[in-house]
Motif scaffolding. Sequence first.
Motif, mmCIF file in Angstrom:
data_model
loop_
_atom_site.group_PDB
_atom_site.id
_atom_site.type_symbol
_atom_site.label_atom_id
_atom_site.label_comp_id
_atom_site.label_asym_id
_atom_site.label_seq_id
_atom_site.Cartn_x
_atom_site.Cartn_y
_atom_site.Cartn_z
ATOM 1 N N GLY A 137 53.936 49.803 35.730
ATOM 2 C CA GLY A 137 54.928 48.876 36.276
ATOM 3 C C GLY A 137 55.196 49.132 37.745
ATOM 4 O O GLY A 137 55.282 48.201 38.544
ATOM 5 N N PHE A 138 55.276 50.416 38.114
ATOM 6 C CA PHE A 138 55.527 50.733 39.518
ATOM 7 C C PHE A 138 54.336 50.355 40.391
ATOM 8 O O PHE A 138 54.491 50.095 41.570
ATOM 9 C CB PHE A 138 55.814 52.234 39.684
ATOM 10 N N LEU A 139 53.143 50.353 39.821
ATOM 11 C CA LEU A 139 51.960 50.111 40.653
ATOM 12 C C LEU A 139 51.644 48.633 40.840
ATOM 13 O O LEU A 139 51.238 48.217 41.920
ATOM 14 C CB LEU A 139 50.738 50.806 40.037
ATOM 15 N N VAL A 140 51.828 47.829 39.787
ATOM 16 C CA VAL A 140 51.297 46.464 39.836
ATOM 17 C C VAL A 140 52.056 45.538 40.784
ATOM 18 O O VAL A 140 51.625 44.414 41.005
ATOM 19 C CB VAL A 140 51.252 45.817 38.435
ATOM 20 N N GLY A 141 53.178 45.998 41.339
ATOM 21 C CA GLY A 141 53.837 45.187 42.354
ATOM 22 C C GLY A 141 53.023 45.119 43.643
ATOM 23 O O GLY A 141 53.119 44.170 44.402
ATOM 24 N N TRP A 142 52.196 46.156 43.870
ATOM 25 C CA TRP A 142 51.495 46.249 45.154
ATOM 26 C C TRP A 142 50.492 45.144 45.404
ATOM 27 O O TRP A 142 50.466 44.574 46.502
ATOM 28 C CB TRP A 142 50.868 47.634 45.320
ATOM 29 N N PRO A 143 49.637 44.798 44.408
ATOM 30 C CA PRO A 143 48.749 43.665 44.642
ATOM 31 C C PRO A 143 49.526 42.388 44.990
ATOM 32 O O PRO A 143 49.114 41.638 45.880
ATOM 33 C CB PRO A 143 48.011 43.518 43.307
ATOM 34 N N ILE A 144 50.663 42.174 44.331
ATOM 35 C CA ILE A 144 51.457 40.973 44.616
ATOM 36 C C ILE A 144 51.943 41.005 46.067
ATOM 37 O O ILE A 144 51.896 40.004 46.791
ATOM 38 C CB ILE A 144 52.677 40.884 43.665
ATOM 39 N N VAL A 145 52.414 42.185 46.498
ATOM 40 C CA VAL A 145 52.846 42.329 47.891
ATOM 41 C C VAL A 145 51.695 41.959 48.825
ATOM 42 O O VAL A 145 51.869 41.241 49.808
ATOM 43 C CB VAL A 145 53.304 43.778 48.171
ATOM 44 N N LEU A 146 50.504 42.438 48.497
ATOM 45 C CA LEU A 146 49.353 42.183 49.369
ATOM 46 C C LEU A 146 48.991 40.703 49.398
ATOM 47 O O LEU A 146 48.803 40.119 50.466
ATOM 48 C CB LEU A 146 48.149 42.998 48.888
ATOM 49 N N PHE A 147 48.885 40.083 48.205
ATOM 50 C CA PHE A 147 48.378 38.709 48.155
ATOM 51 C C PHE A 147 49.360 37.711 48.757
ATOM 52 O O PHE A 147 48.960 36.721 49.346
ATOM 53 C CB PHE A 147 48.075 38.295 46.701
ATOM 54 N N GLY A 153 45.386 52.153 23.782
ATOM 55 C CA GLY A 153 46.475 51.943 24.742
ATOM 56 C C GLY A 153 46.306 52.783 25.994
ATOM 57 O O GLY A 153 46.547 52.315 27.103
ATOM 58 N N PHE A 154 45.842 54.014 25.823
ATOM 59 C CA PHE A 154 45.629 54.888 26.971
ATOM 60 C C PHE A 154 44.583 54.283 27.906
ATOM 61 O O PHE A 154 44.785 54.190 29.113
ATOM 62 C CB PHE A 154 45.192 56.271 26.478
ATOM 63 N N TYR A 155 43.454 53.853 27.317
ATOM 64 C CA TYR A 155 42.408 53.266 28.155
ATOM 65 C C TYR A 155 42.909 51.997 28.832
ATOM 66 O O TYR A 155 42.579 51.718 29.988
ATOM 67 C CB TYR A 155 41.155 52.979 27.321
ATOM 68 N N MET A 156 43.690 51.207 28.115
ATOM 69 C CA MET A 156 44.193 49.967 28.720
ATOM 70 C C MET A 156 45.142 50.268 29.876
ATOM 71 O O MET A 156 45.100 49.610 30.909
ATOM 72 C CB MET A 156 44.881 49.099 27.665
ATOM 73 N N GLY A 157 45.995 51.273 29.701
ATOM 74 C CA GLY A 157 46.907 51.655 30.781
ATOM 75 C C GLY A 157 46.143 52.090 32.022
ATOM 76 O O GLY A 157 46.429 51.665 33.141
ATOM 77 N N MET A 158 45.115 52.927 31.804
ATOM 78 C CA MET A 158 44.289 53.358 32.932
ATOM 79 C C MET A 158 43.602 52.151 33.562
ATOM 80 O O MET A 158 43.480 52.045 34.782
ATOM 81 C CB MET A 158 43.218 54.354 32.459
ATOM 82 N N PHE A 159 43.143 51.222 32.690
ATOM 83 C CA PHE A 159 42.481 50.023 33.192
ATOM 84 C C PHE A 159 43.426 49.225 34.087
ATOM 85 O O PHE A 159 43.019 48.734 35.150
ATOM 86 C CB PHE A 159 41.997 49.166 32.016
ATOM 87 N N VAL A 160 44.695 49.096 33.682
ATOM 88 C CA VAL A 160 45.642 48.331 34.495
ATOM 89 C C VAL A 160 45.757 48.949 35.891
ATOM 90 O O VAL A 160 45.742 48.260 36.904
ATOM 91 C CB VAL A 160 47.036 48.262 33.821
ATOM 92 N N ILE A 161 45.830 50.288 35.944
ATOM 93 C CA ILE A 161 45.958 50.964 37.244
ATOM 94 C C ILE A 161 44.707 50.728 38.099
ATOM 95 O O ILE A 161 44.784 50.336 39.265
ATOM 96 C CB ILE A 161 46.200 52.479 37.029
ATOM 97 N N VAL A 162 43.535 50.934 37.485
ATOM 98 C CA VAL A 162 42.292 50.765 38.245
ATOM 99 C C VAL A 162 42.103 49.297 38.647
ATOM 100 O O VAL A 162 41.690 48.989 39.764
ATOM 101 C CB VAL A 162 41.093 51.274 37.412
ATOM 102 N N PHE A 163 42.450 48.399 37.741
ATOM 103 C CA PHE A 163 42.313 46.965 38.005
ATOM 104 C C PHE A 163 43.165 46.544 39.207
ATOM 105 O O PHE A 163 42.710 45.787 40.075
ATOM 106 C CB PHE A 163 42.742 46.189 36.755
ATOM 107 N N ALA A 164 44.406 47.062 39.260
ATOM 108 C CA ALA A 164 45.290 46.716 40.381
ATOM 109 C C ALA A 164 44.649 47.143 41.703
ATOM 110 O O ALA A 164 44.642 46.386 42.683
ATOM 111 C CB ALA A 164 46.653 47.400 40.222
ATOM 112 N N PHE A 165 44.076 48.332 41.704
ATOM 113 C CA PHE A 165 43.436 48.826 42.926
ATOM 114 C C PHE A 165 42.202 47.984 43.266
ATOM 115 O O PHE A 165 41.998 47.581 44.419
ATOM 116 C CB PHE A 165 43.056 50.291 42.740
#
Lengths: 561, 126
Positions: free
Chosen positions: A111-121, B87-99
């Motif tokens: 949750g804390f991380l996914v705001g960043w892409p939105i900020v960027l886009f 769930g663990f893999y999906m959570g990691m995926f969300v982080i990597v996907f955002a990047f």
Amino acid sequence: MIRIAPFLGAALIGATPSFAAGPDLGAVQQQATNWPAIFMFLFFVLFTLGITYRAAKGSKSAADFYAAGGGISARTNSLAIAGDYMSAASFLGISGLVYSSGFDGLIYSTGFLVGWPIVLFLIAERLRNLGKFTFADVASFRLDQTSIRIISATGTLVVVAFYLIAQMVGAGKLIQLLFGLPYLYAVVIVGALMIIYVAFGGMKATTWVQVIKACLLLGGATFMAGAVLYKYGFSPEKLFASAVQTHPNGEAIMAPGGLVSNPIDSLSLGVGLMFGTAGLPHILMRFFTVSDAQAARKSVFYATGLIGYFYILTFIIGFGGIALLMSDPSYFKLGADGTTYNKIKDMIGGTNMVAVNLANAVGGPYFLGFISAVAFATILAVVAGLTLAGASAISHDLYAQVFARGRTTERAEVNLSKASAVGIGIVAIYLGYVFENQNVAFMVGLAFSVAASCNFPVLAMSILWRGTTTWGALIGGLVGLVAAVVMVVLSDAVWVKTFGHPAALFPYANPALFSMPLAFLTIWAVSKMDRTRRADRERAAFDAQFVRSETGIGASGAHVH
Amino acid sequence: MSTRQTARPFATADARTSNGALDMPEPDHRLDRIAEHPIFKTLVHERTRFSWILTGLMLFVYFGFIGLIAFDKALLATKVGGTASLGFYMGMFVIVFAFLLTGIYVARANTRYDRLSAELVRSLAK
């Protein structure tokens, strides 16, 4: 004997009552004075004061003070952004949450991380193209200066106030534990240092304090996670297997647990974390410290990488805590018979101390001192950033544009900003003192909710939608702000736990799912109904703003010389 | 410290007067020229579309993850391989996907959009 209240964890992490209602950390003996930690922290303080001195000599103009002269590179800025974001809450709170409930820690990390892409886009480049020092510059670009700056500055100050209180109380409790210093000393030290950084060094000093702290924190966390993985042959699978065997909840720690039991609440938490990031004033200010939109864009990219990496580390650290600490009685308060202990509730210092205790387990007392010093430095850097954002809202938005109506000198404005930083620091010390034994668990969450429900809608609508008028933004922002605060006050955390009423009037812990759409809807509806001549002018002025926000043509340059 | 100046051919195009207040509407033909310029239109159209697509993807992935946590805990508890859960893999995926998403955006912006912007500035300077 100094007591640590059970809400420290939640105060740090800014969590919801569902989390605050988690494990009771219990009372803790004040730790023996930790000399290695104190020496390392003193070294950090001396070094950063040196930087502040150099920054103060080079800071003359308002651009220097608010935006470090626009001369920060994308890489440096990304470290500063990451530093602002990786608070002690993230480090100690999330690793503690992973320790006590495993998988659930990931809900916060993501949750804390996914705001960043939105900020960027949607925000970052346009913000840099339109603004100078504060996000109110951007929101008021084509709207009425007075009204929009009042609502933006109010949003900023409310966010800063709640965030600061939570950080000050967290700092006091933490330092009591880490350094063996009394609560009040800690609060005064933090307050005094943040005043010095901000009042003398402005954005330049604040940025470098943030960068140094980010490097120390990332370095320390990398070492710890590496040491944990090393013990398990760099196989996460072996680490998890060992953790599952040791943890009292066994297999359940790999699956979602009780942290978010209510679907609506989990969505609302997600909305607040995600969009709150895009409305945090001290983060938004960082986009004005780089030379142009390209640099703003790159800094978000690097920062997202650093922050994501950091959250993966905290997850490993939390699991390392389970695997390496839970079977070692020396990290726990033993029960009456001298041998039994609760693996979660009885950890010395509470579950927030998992990362700190793990530092001792993998690196010995000097590494423990290092991590303690880093934790203190982290709090210090974050409160300095908040203070600068608050001081800028007072001097640049309220004083220069609202009271003096633009008829002021740059020098007077900067001086007022420095005075405001001193004032905010003193108020923060006082509030930290007053709130020592209050429940502040909901405050960081509230700060994110207000940022998502007031600052973000006003900013996004004024940049992205032609139809936005001053009345729409003003009333919509106000509605979002009031709604977020009222819903939290009526929720379980405040209405029941603080005021002692029997039942909560607002059933959820997180208001953002309701208050943010309400703000957007109000801005839209009021703007649509706005038939004033000013509204027509403002809609007509969108084209000029649009060209500049999309291309940067006419944007404030890197330097004002 | 860098002393680089940003390109600003229209340093006076700021619509605000010295006290920061709006002094509109005053038809600015230079701005009209940019707003109607085909390169500007292409740039804005492409970038806006791309940004919203990526925003949508991020929202879908994150709220999909949160939705599963809220509604299907059993699925996330499924073991994949040894101990680690889905769930663990999906959570990691969300982080990597955002990047990765931010990386994709920056790569495209650094090449395509910056080139369009430069072309726009060049053709306006003519």
